[in-house]
Motif scaffolding. Structure first.
Motif, PDB file in Angstrom:
ATOM      1  N   PRO A  69      14.450  46.414 -92.601  1.00 17.11           N
ATOM      2  CA  PRO A  69      13.045  46.033 -92.473  1.00 17.11           C
ATOM      3  C   PRO A  69      12.744  45.407 -91.116  1.00 17.11           C
ATOM      4  O   PRO A  69      13.506  44.580 -90.608  1.00 17.11           O
ATOM      5  N   ASN A  70      11.641  45.837 -90.528  1.00 21.20           N
ATOM      6  CA  ASN A  70      11.178  45.293 -89.253  1.00 21.20           C
ATOM      7  C   ASN A  70      10.432  43.984 -89.499  1.00 21.20           C
ATOM      8  O   ASN A  70      10.180  43.602 -90.644  1.00 21.20           O
ATOM      9  N   GLU A  71      10.084  43.309 -88.443  1.00 26.78           N
ATOM     10  CA  GLU A  71       9.209  42.144 -88.536  1.00 26.78           C
ATOM     11  C   GLU A  71       8.068  42.328 -87.536  1.00 26.78           C
ATOM     12  O   GLU A  71       8.299  42.257 -86.329  1.00 26.78           O
ATOM     13  N   PRO A  72       6.833  42.651 -87.974  1.00 29.06           N
ATOM     14  CA  PRO A  72       6.404  42.718 -89.376  1.00 29.06           C
ATOM     15  C   PRO A  72       6.948  43.956 -90.093  1.00 29.06           C
ATOM     16  O   PRO A  72       7.182  44.991 -89.470  1.00 29.06           O
ATOM     17  N   ALA A  73       7.113  43.830 -91.414  1.00 31.83           N
ATOM     18  CA  ALA A  73       7.750  44.876 -92.208  1.00 31.83           C
ATOM     19  C   ALA A  73       6.797  46.007 -92.601  1.00 31.83           C
ATOM     20  O   ALA A  73       7.248  47.081 -92.975  1.00 31.83           O
ATOM     21  N   TYR A  74       5.501  45.758 -92.526  1.00 29.82           N
ATOM     22  CA  TYR A  74       4.545  46.796 -92.923  1.00 29.82           C
ATOM     23  C   TYR A  74       3.140  46.440 -92.448  1.00 29.82           C
ATOM     24  O   TYR A  74       2.864  45.300 -92.056  1.00 29.82           O
ATOM     25  N   THR A  75       2.267  47.442 -92.522  1.00 21.68           N
ATOM     26  CA  THR A  75       0.828  47.261 -92.355  1.00 21.68           C
ATOM     27  C   THR A  75       0.160  47.809 -93.605  1.00 21.68           C
ATOM     28  O   THR A  75       0.472  48.931 -94.029  1.00 21.68           O
ATOM     29  N   ALA A  76      -0.721  47.032 -94.207  1.00 23.29           N
ATOM     30  CA  ALA A  76      -1.408  47.463 -95.428  1.00 23.29           C
ATOM     31  C   ALA A  76      -2.681  48.226 -95.079  1.00 23.29           C
ATOM     32  O   ALA A  76      -3.348  47.943 -94.080  1.00 23.29           O
ATOM     33  N   VAL A  77      -3.011  49.215 -95.922  1.00 23.49           N
ATOM     34  CA  VAL A  77      -4.308  49.882 -95.839  1.00 23.49           C
ATOM     35  C   VAL A  77      -5.149  49.425 -97.033  1.00 23.49           C
ATOM     36  O   VAL A  77      -4.671  48.699 -97.900  1.00 23.49           O
ATOM     37  N   LYS A  78      -6.381  49.835 -97.080  1.00 12.20           N
ATOM     38  CA  LYS A  78      -7.284  49.414 -98.153  1.00 12.20           C
ATOM     39  C   LYS A  78      -6.682  49.768 -99.517  1.00 12.20           C
ATOM     40  O   LYS A  78      -6.214  50.896 -99.719  1.00 12.20           O
ATOM     41  N   PRO A  79      -6.662  48.837-100.475  1.00 13.83           N
ATOM     42  CA  PRO A  79      -6.115  49.114-101.803  1.00 13.83           C
ATOM     43  C   PRO A  79      -6.735  50.353-102.439  1.00 13.83           C
ATOM     44  O   PRO A  79      -7.955  50.541-102.389  1.00 13.83           O
ATOM     45  N   GLY A  80      -5.876  51.192-103.024  1.00 15.83           N
ATOM     46  CA  GLY A  80      -6.346  52.421-103.654  1.00 15.83           C
ATOM     47  C   GLY A  80      -6.439  53.600-102.701  1.00 15.83           C
ATOM     48  O   GLY A  80      -6.889  54.680-103.091  1.00 15.83           O
ATOM     49  N   SER A  81      -5.983  53.445-101.456  1.00 13.59           N
ATOM     50  CA  SER A  81      -6.075  54.525-100.469  1.00 13.59           C
ATOM     51  C   SER A  81      -4.982  55.578-100.660  1.00 13.59           C
ATOM     52  O   SER A  81      -5.235  56.770-100.588  1.00 13.59           O
ATOM     53  N   GLY A  82      -3.733  55.145-100.868  1.00 16.34           N
ATOM     54  CA  GLY A  82      -2.631  56.085-101.055  1.00 16.34           C
ATOM     55  C   GLY A  82      -2.169  56.752 -99.775  1.00 16.34           C
ATOM     56  O   GLY A  82      -2.261  57.976 -99.650  1.00 16.34           O
ATOM     57  N   PRO A  83      -1.626  55.999 -98.808  1.00 17.83           N
ATOM     58  CA  PRO A  83      -1.155  56.608 -97.554  1.00 17.83           C
ATOM     59  C   PRO A  83      -0.055  57.631 -97.809  1.00 17.83           C
ATOM     60  O   PRO A  83       0.890  57.364 -98.542  1.00 17.83           O
ATOM     61  N   ARG A  84      -0.172  58.800 -97.190  1.00 18.06           N
ATOM     62  CA  ARG A  84       0.726  59.917 -97.491  1.00 18.06           C
ATOM     63  C   ARG A  84       1.547  60.353 -96.282  1.00 18.06           C
ATOM     64  O   ARG A  84       2.760  60.221 -96.285  1.00 18.06           O
ATOM     65  N   HIS A  85       0.892  60.923 -95.268  1.00 22.98           N
ATOM     66  CA  HIS A  85       1.595  61.381 -94.070  1.00 22.98           C
ATOM     67  C   HIS A  85       1.071  60.651 -92.843  1.00 22.98           C
ATOM     68  O   HIS A  85      -0.091  60.225 -92.808  1.00 22.98           O
ATOM     69  N   PHE A  86       1.947  60.547 -91.831  1.00 24.20           N
ATOM     70  CA  PHE A  86       1.663  59.781 -90.614  1.00 24.20           C
ATOM     71  C   PHE A  86       1.976  60.660 -89.412  1.00 24.20           C
ATOM     72  O   PHE A  86       2.856  61.519 -89.470  1.00 24.20           O
ATOM     73  N   ASN A  87       1.262  60.439 -88.308  1.00 26.47           N
ATOM     74  CA  ASN A  87       1.569  61.170 -87.077  1.00 26.47           C
ATOM     75  C   ASN A  87       1.239  60.296 -85.871  1.00 26.47           C
ATOM     76  O   ASN A  87       0.222  59.602 -85.865  1.00 26.47           O
ATOM     77  N   PHE A  88       2.110  60.339 -84.865  1.00 22.71           N
ATOM     78  CA  PHE A  88       1.898  59.585 -83.639  1.00 22.71           C
ATOM     79  C   PHE A  88       1.042  60.369 -82.655  1.00 22.71           C
ATOM     80  O   PHE A  88       1.116  61.599 -82.586  1.00 22.71           O
ATOM     81  N   HIS A  89       0.264  59.652 -81.857  1.00 24.17           N
ATOM     82  CA  HIS A  89      -0.398  60.230 -80.694  1.00 24.17           C
ATOM     83  C   HIS A  89       0.667  60.452 -79.627  1.00 24.17           C
ATOM     84  O   HIS A  89       1.620  59.670 -79.514  1.00 24.17           O
ATOM     85  N   PRO A  90       0.560  61.529 -78.815  1.00 22.22           N
ATOM     86  CA  PRO A  90       1.574  61.775 -77.780  1.00 22.22           C
ATOM     87  C   PRO A  90       1.783  60.600 -76.824  1.00 22.22           C
ATOM     88  O   PRO A  90       2.887  60.417 -76.299  1.00 22.22           O
ATOM     89  N   SER A  91       0.751  59.794 -76.607  1.00 22.15           N
ATOM     90  CA  SER A  91       0.864  58.634 -75.725  1.00 22.15           C
ATOM     91  C   SER A  91       1.689  57.511 -76.328  1.00 22.15           C
ATOM     92  O   SER A  91       2.087  56.586 -75.613  1.00 22.15           O
ATOM     93  N   GLN A  92       1.908  57.570 -77.642  1.00 22.24           N
ATOM     94  CA  GLN A  92       2.595  56.522 -78.409  1.00 22.24           C
ATOM     95  C   GLN A  92       1.807  55.216 -78.447  1.00 22.24           C
ATOM     96  O   GLN A  92       2.328  54.182 -78.859  1.00 22.24           O
ATOM     97  N   LYS A  93       0.537  55.263 -78.043  1.00 25.41           N
ATOM     98  CA  LYS A  93      -0.314  54.083 -78.127  1.00 25.41           C
ATOM     99  C   LYS A  93      -1.010  53.980 -79.480  1.00 25.41           C
ATOM    100  O   LYS A  93      -1.482  52.899 -79.853  1.00 25.41           O
ATOM    101  N   TYR A  94      -1.075  55.102 -80.204  1.00 26.55           N
ATOM    102  CA  TYR A  94      -1.805  55.152 -81.470  1.00 26.55           C
ATOM    103  C   TYR A  94      -1.007  55.922 -82.512  1.00 26.55           C
ATOM    104  O   TYR A  94      -0.144  56.739 -82.189  1.00 26.55           O
ATOM    105  N   GLY A  95      -1.315  55.648 -83.780  1.00 27.75           N
ATOM    106  CA  GLY A  95      -0.737  56.374 -84.893  1.00 27.75           C
ATOM    107  C   GLY A  95      -1.806  56.560 -85.955  1.00 27.75           C
ATOM    108  O   GLY A  95      -2.772  55.779 -86.023  1.00 27.75           O
TER     109      GLY A  95
END
Length: 387
Positions: free
Chosen positions: A219-245
């Motif tokens: 686990p990292n510190e911070p260990a996670y980022t929460a999204v709005k309850p009931g959202s159900g995060p599924r897949h993730f992708n980075f921006h090529p700049s690595q500044k955004y996800g």
């Protein structure tokens, strides 16, 4: 509309293989051809992983047939050296085994896959996996049991026994769907120091510290980022700049944009936007895949139920502006892929057993090319260089 079938006459298959063997590096560069592998569910007519030759000059795919017979290879990943392929066996825990990951060597002349070995995913329902940028480690996530597992990749492409398996804990708003953890994807940034895991059941995007040489996660510190309850995060992708996800939220039919701190592995939400016209989810709809275009200018997300690809422009600040929706011309578009040239998007309609090919315009919008592939239960597409 031009439709190609997955069934290929033996004579044509032999001719294609011979042609592939004669391609020089220069000819490959000019033709823009690559191997394309399709992972599937084997609940019906599908028998495993299928191979195609894809031409980025024309946007056409030529079927090479069944590459490997294996149960529920719903997601596949390719080694950085382009010589090996890995596939989940999306099976539940129970008598006789459970989830696993299989390793294969790639025959670039024919597209055939040769089985090397397999290892347990240490959980039920493995649904996504990635190989790290050095090719030393593989990370897989288990949906049914909600866990993340790391294992070494040997020099010959085979897999070593898992070194780390972390069981996620907790629940979220919508019961029974979110009564427990459901890890759904894993992505590794360019730094190769972290692993980002979206957990649909927890409404969290988890961040693990990653040691590729030792094939371990913690686990990292911070260990996670929460999204709005009931959202159900599924897949993730980075921006090529690595500044955004970006994470696509299956239940809420939204995409959440994050600012990414590459040194700390930390994600900070900057926007959440709907994947549907009008901004409200519709009964029976859920999202699946999210991809940033290689140019970094556009983002795409799939809607199952609305059966469309949501299109967005990415601003200099990482935020999204809707460009509308394009029908996938089929049912339940699960995964989709952008070809190596960045000119085509291939949408996989799982329930109507088709892959529909779209041209990506300079404005980021999609236009059907008229090319459609008949493919039983397609779920995932990955490309491999033929040279």
């Amino acid at each position: 509309m031009r439709t190609v079938s997955t069934l290929l006459p033996a004579a044509l298959s032999t001719a294609l293989a011979a042609s592939a063997l004669c391609l020089s590096q220069a000819a490959f560069a000019a033709s823009g051809e690559s191997l394309m592998y399709v992972g599937t569910y084997t609940r019906g007519d599908s028998k495993g992983i299928y191979a195609y030759k894809f031409d980025s000059a024309t946007g056409r795919a030529t079927p090479l047939g069944l590459a490997a017979e294996t149960p529920n290879p719903s997601f596949v990943a390719v080694h950085p050296n382009q010589r090996f392929l890995y596939a989940v066996a999306e099976l539940p825990e129970g008598p006789g085994g459970g989830g696993a990951v299989s390793a294969y060597s790639i025959d670039k002349a024919t597209g055939k896959l040769t089985f090397l070995n397999k290892q347990s995913s240490k959980g039920g329902g493995p649904c996504h996996l990635n190989v790290d940028r050095t090719g030393h480690s593989l990370i897989v996530v288990n949906y049914n049991t909600g866990s993340t597992t790391a294992m070494p990749v040997n020099p010959d492409g085979s897999l070593g026994e898992p070194t780390t398996s972390i069981q996620h804990q907790g629940s979220s708003l919508l019961k029974p769907r979110q009564a427990g953890p459901h890890a759904h994807s894993v992505n590794i940034p360019k730094s190769n120091k972290f692993a980002i895991v979206a957990d649909l059941g927890l409404d969290r995007v988890l961040v693990y510290k990653f040691d590729a040489a030792q094939s371990t996660i913690a686990p990292n510190e911070p260990a996670y980022t929460a999204v709005k309850p009931g959202s159900g995060p599924r897949h993730f992708n980075f921006h090529p700049s690595q500044k955004y996800g970006y994470v696509i939220n299956e239940i809420a039919a939204t995409v959440t944009a994050f600012r990414y701190d590459a040194k700390k592995g930390a994600l900070t939400e900057i926007q959440t936007i709907s994947t549907l016209p009008g901004g409200e989810n519709i009964p029976g709809n859920s999202t699946a895949e999210v991809l940033v275009h290689p140019s970094g200018k556009f983002l795409y997300g799939s809607n199952r139920g609305h059966n469309s690809i949501a299109m967005f422009r990415i601003g200099a600040d990482g935020k999204l502006t809707s460009l509308g929706n394009e029908s996938t011309q089929g049912e339940v578009p699960r995964n989709f892929a952008i070809d190596p040239s960045g000119k085509f998007l291939l949408a996989e309609n799982q329930n109507s057993h088709s892959i529909v090919i779209f041209r990506i315009g300079a404005d980021g919008k999609l236009t059907p090319t008229g090319e459609e592939i008949e493919q039983p239960s397609p779920v995932c597409i990955r490309f491999v260089a033929m040279k």
